[in-house]
Design a protein around this motif. Structure first.
Motif, PDB file in Angstrom:
ATOM      1  N   ARG A 213       0.831  -1.206   0.000  1.00  0.00           N
ATOM      2  CA  ARG A 213       0.000   0.000   0.000  1.00  0.00           C
ATOM      3  C   ARG A 213       0.867   1.259   0.000  1.00  0.00           C
ATOM      4  N   LEU A 214       1.943   1.234   0.785  1.00  0.00           N
ATOM      5  CA  LEU A 214       2.852   2.380   0.827  1.00  0.00           C
ATOM      6  C   LEU A 214       3.524   2.613  -0.514  1.00  0.00           C
ATOM      7  N   LEU A 215       3.927   1.513  -1.165  1.00  0.00           N
ATOM      8  CA  LEU A 215       4.572   1.637  -2.471  1.00  0.00           C
ATOM      9  C   LEU A 215       3.610   2.211  -3.503  1.00  0.00           C
ATOM     10  N   ARG A 216       2.353   1.719  -3.472  1.00  0.00           N
ATOM     11  CA  ARG A 216       1.361   2.235  -4.424  1.00  0.00           C
ATOM     12  C   ARG A 216       1.104   3.721  -4.198  1.00  0.00           C
ATOM     13  N   ALA A 217       0.990   4.138  -2.934  1.00  0.00           N
ATOM     14  CA  ALA A 217       0.761   5.547  -2.630  1.00  0.00           C
ATOM     15  C   ALA A 217       1.949   6.395  -3.062  1.00  0.00           C
ATOM     16  N   ARG A 218       3.161   5.868  -2.861  1.00  0.00           N
ATOM     17  CA  ARG A 218       4.357   6.615  -3.227  1.00  0.00           C
ATOM     18  C   ARG A 218       4.412   6.845  -4.730  1.00  0.00           C
ATOM     19  N   TYR A 219       4.219   5.779  -5.493  1.00  0.00           N
ATOM     20  CA  TYR A 219       4.309   5.903  -6.942  1.00  0.00           C
ATOM     21  C   TYR A 219       3.122   6.678  -7.513  1.00  0.00           C
TER      22      TYR A 219
END
Length: 315
Positions: free
Chosen positions: A4-10
Motif C-alpha cells: 500500500r505504501l509503495l502504491r501511494a508513493r508511486y
C-alpha cells in the motif's frame, strides 16, 4: 502494508509528473512557465520543511536563511573563486547541511515556542550577514549570478528552467517519499507524536531531529541555488523572515506531512498573488482573507482534506 505504501508513493510521483507534463501544453506564454518554475523551486524548499515539521514535528521560522545561503553560494563561488555554478549548487547544499548540523545540535534541544524563536534568530542572523557583508554579497542590492552551462549548453529561457526545476522537484519528492517509508521516516513520525514515547521505544530523539533539520536545510539551499541561477540575481530578500513564514504557510496550507501538499501549498502562495494583482491595493488583504478561510474550513490542509473527501465518496 508495504504494498500500500509503495502504491501511494508511486501514485504521488505519477500525479506530480503528469501535472508537470501537462502545464507546458496549458500555458499560453513563457510567463506562465516562469511562474510554474518558481512554484517548483519553492515546493522543493517546502519539501525540506515537510520533513522537518510534518515528519519530525519540529518548527523552523528561519528556513529561508538556508534558501539564501544556497543562492549566495551559486553567486559567490563563480564570482570570487572561479568555480562552476553547477558545482556551487551542490557545494551550497553541502555548506547548508554542515551549518545546520553545527547550529542544530544546541538549537534542537529547545522545544515549542523556544525552538521557533531560536530558529527565527538564526534566520535573522543569516539575513543580516547577507545584507551587511557587501564585499562578499553585494550588500542590499545583491549580486549577479553567472549563467549556468551544462555540457556546453547554456541554460536560458523559461521553458528550459521549467524542466530543470521540475526535474529537481521530482527527484526531491522521490527522496522525501522514500525517507517517509524508511525506518528513519517512521522514527521521525514517532517522535512527532511523542518524543517521550519515541525515546522509550529506543529511538535516539536528538539524532533524528538533527537529521531532519540537516535534510531540510539541504533541500532549502538547493532550491535557493536553483532560484538564484534561474533569476541571474540573488539579494538578501531571499533570506528574509517573510520568506520563512511563506515556506511554513505553504507546508501548513497544503497539508502538514504531505509531499503533494508542499507542492499545492507552494502553488497556492505563488500563483494566487499573481492572480490577485488586478485588485491592486486590496491584493494583500484578499490574500490574507483567503488564507484564513482555508485554515478555518480546511484545518488539515488542502491535500489531506481532499484525499479524505475522495475516500469517503469512493467507499
Amino acid at each position: 502494508m508495504l504494498g500500500r505504501l509503495l502504491r501511494a508513493r508511486y501514485a504521488t510521483l505519477f500525479l506530480l509528473a503528469a501535472i508537470m507534463i501537462a502545464v507546458p501544453y496549458l500555458a499560453p506564454s513563457a510567463f506562465y512557465l516562469r511562474v510554474a518554475a518558481v512554484v517548483w523551486v519553492f515546493a522543493l524548499a517546502a519539501l525540506g520543511l515537510t520533513i522537518l515539521m510534518g515528519y519530525a514535528g519540529q518548527v523552523s521560522l528561519g528556513h529561508a536563511g538556508f534558501l539564501g545561503l544556497g543562492g549566495y553560494a551559486v553567486a559567490i563561488g563563480p564570482a570570487r573563486f572561479g568555480l562552476d555554478p553547477v558545482l556551487c549548487l551542490f557545494l551550497g547544499a553541502a555548506l547548508a547541511g554542515a551549518l545546520a548540523f553545527l547550529v542544530g545540535r544546541p538549537i534542537l534541544r529547545l522545544k515549542g515556542y523556544y525552538l521557533a524563536i531560536a530558529t527565527l534568530g538564526f534566520g535573522v542572523i543569516l539575513a543580516l550577514v547577507f545584507h551587511s557583508e557587501s564585499d562578499w554579497t553585494g550588500g542590499p542590492d545583491g549580486m549577479a549570478v553567472a549563467r549556468v552551462t551544462v555540457f556546453g549548453t547554456r541554460l536560458a529561457g523559461a521553458a528550459t528552467w521549467y524542466w530543470v526545476t521540475a526535474g529537481a522537484l521530482l527527484i526531491g519528492a522521490f527522496l522525501a517519499l522514500n525517507i517517509e517509508a524508511s525506518p528513519t521516516g517512521r522514527a521521525l513520525k514517532a517522535l512527532h507524536d511523542s518524543e517521550v514515547a519515541a525515546a522509550g521505544a529506543g529511538i535516539d530523539v536528538g539524532r533524528k531531529k538533527l537529521a531532519a533539520f540537516v535534510i531540510g536545510a539541504i533541500y532549502a539551499a538547493f532550491a535557493g541555488g536553483l532560484l538564484a541561477a534561474m533569476n541571474g540575481l540573488i539579494t538578501p530578500d531571499a533570506a528574509s523572515f517573510m520568506h520563512s513564514i511563506e515556506l511554513v504557510a505553504m507546508v501548513i496550507i497544503g497539508g502538514l506531512g504531505s509531499v503533494l501538499g508542499a507542492v499545492v501549498g507552494a502553488a497556492f502562495l505563488v500563483v494566487l498573488p499573481q492572480a490577485l494583482t488586478v485588485l491592486q491595493e486590496y491584493e494583500q488583504a484578499v490574500l490574507g482573507l483567503l488564507i484564513m478561510v482555508f485554515m478555518i474550513f480546511l484545518p488539515a490542509g488542502i491535500v489531506p482534506t481532499l484525499r479524505k473527501w475522495l475516500l469517503e465518496r469512493l467507499s
